[in-house]
Design a protein around this motif. Structure first.
Motif, mmCIF file in Angstrom:
data_model
loop_
_atom_site.group_PDB
_atom_site.id
_atom_site.type_symbol
_atom_site.label_atom_id
_atom_site.label_comp_id
_atom_site.label_asym_id
_atom_site.label_seq_id
_atom_site.Cartn_x
_atom_site.Cartn_y
_atom_site.Cartn_z
ATOM 1 N N LYS A 112 44.875 29.583 48.375
ATOM 2 C CA LYS A 112 44.844 30.429 49.575
ATOM 3 C C LYS A 112 45.042 29.592 50.831
ATOM 4 N N GLU A 138 44.521 40.709 34.248
ATOM 5 C CA GLU A 138 43.721 41.527 35.170
ATOM 6 C C GLU A 138 42.607 40.706 35.824
ATOM 7 N N LYS A 141 44.257 38.504 38.417
ATOM 8 C CA LYS A 141 44.865 39.250 39.522
ATOM 9 C C LYS A 141 43.833 39.588 40.596
ATOM 10 N N ASP A 142 42.575 39.723 40.193
ATOM 11 C CA ASP A 142 41.501 39.977 41.154
ATOM 12 C C ASP A 142 41.142 38.724 41.950
ATOM 13 N N TYR A 144 43.475 36.240 42.942
ATOM 14 C CA TYR A 144 44.524 35.745 43.838
ATOM 15 C C TYR A 144 45.715 36.708 43.833
ATOM 16 N N PRO A 145 46.379 36.915 44.989
ATOM 17 C CA PRO A 145 47.555 37.802 45.036
ATOM 18 C C PRO A 145 48.837 37.080 44.579
ATOM 19 N N PHE A 146 49.074 37.060 43.288
ATOM 20 C CA PHE A 146 50.208 36.327 42.725
ATOM 21 C C PHE A 146 51.535 37.002 43.043
ATOM 22 N N GLU A 148 53.977 36.772 40.946
ATOM 23 C CA GLU A 148 54.362 37.263 39.608
ATOM 24 C C GLU A 148 53.454 36.599 38.590
ATOM 25 N N HIS A 149 53.494 37.070 37.355
ATOM 26 C CA HIS A 149 52.793 36.404 36.260
ATOM 27 C C HIS A 149 53.699 36.396 35.032
#
Length: 159
Positions: A112, A138, A141-142, A144-146, A148-149
């Motif tokens: 961040k 999931e 994803k909570d 960090y705002p990636f 893509e994965h």
């Protein structure tokens, strides 16, 4: 008209032994970085270049980010964290586990601060069932705002 040539730097970051060096070797198609089951094998940043017809990618393999217990550990963490601000994109490698630990939260905070786009790479996906893999994604994803994965199998090893 010729396509424009593109180039960029991608840092491979994560905790120790998540497969950063193995992934880099796989992406390059040859063994550049040492791979070992022993933690902290990569002690400095290792840079390698993948050149294609219309693009060039410089991969930066970093030491595993961990809780330092010695001066060497502090140096290795500093080298890895410093890389976050020097690249165009970050691949954050994790192993498939639902539990987001304190080390993962520490890495997320450094990401961040860096403000560099990050792709979550779930390594060793061939070791878990797909429904579990979705739970792993999931959980992260909570955190960090990636951008893509993606997933990468553990079985891809170059000798």
């Amino acid at each position: 008209m010729d396509k424009p040539f593109k180039s960029g730097f991608i840092a491979l970051v994560g905790r120790p032994n998540v497969g950063k060096s193995t992934l880099m070797n796989t992406l390059l198609g040859q063994k550049i970085a040492i791979m070992s089951p022993k933690p902290q094998t990569t002690r400095n940043r290792i840079q390698s270049i993948l050149t294609m017809e219309d693009k060039q990618i410089v991969f930066v393999d970093t030491p595993g980010i961990h809780k330092p217990k010695s001066k060497l550990s502090e140096y290795m963490n500093t080298a890895a964290i410093f890389s976050l601000t020097e690249v165009d994109l970050i691949f954050w490698l994790i192993e498939p586990t639902e539990t987001v630990g304190a080390g993962d939260q520490f890495i997320a905070e450094r990401l961040k601060e860096a403000k560099t786009p990050v792709i979550l790479v779930v390594n060793k996906i061939d070791t878990v069932e797909k429904p579990f893999l979705l739970k792993v994604i999931e959980a992260y994803k909570d955190l960090y705002p990636f951008l893509e994965h993606i997933g990468h199998p553990a079985k891809t090893v170059l000798l």
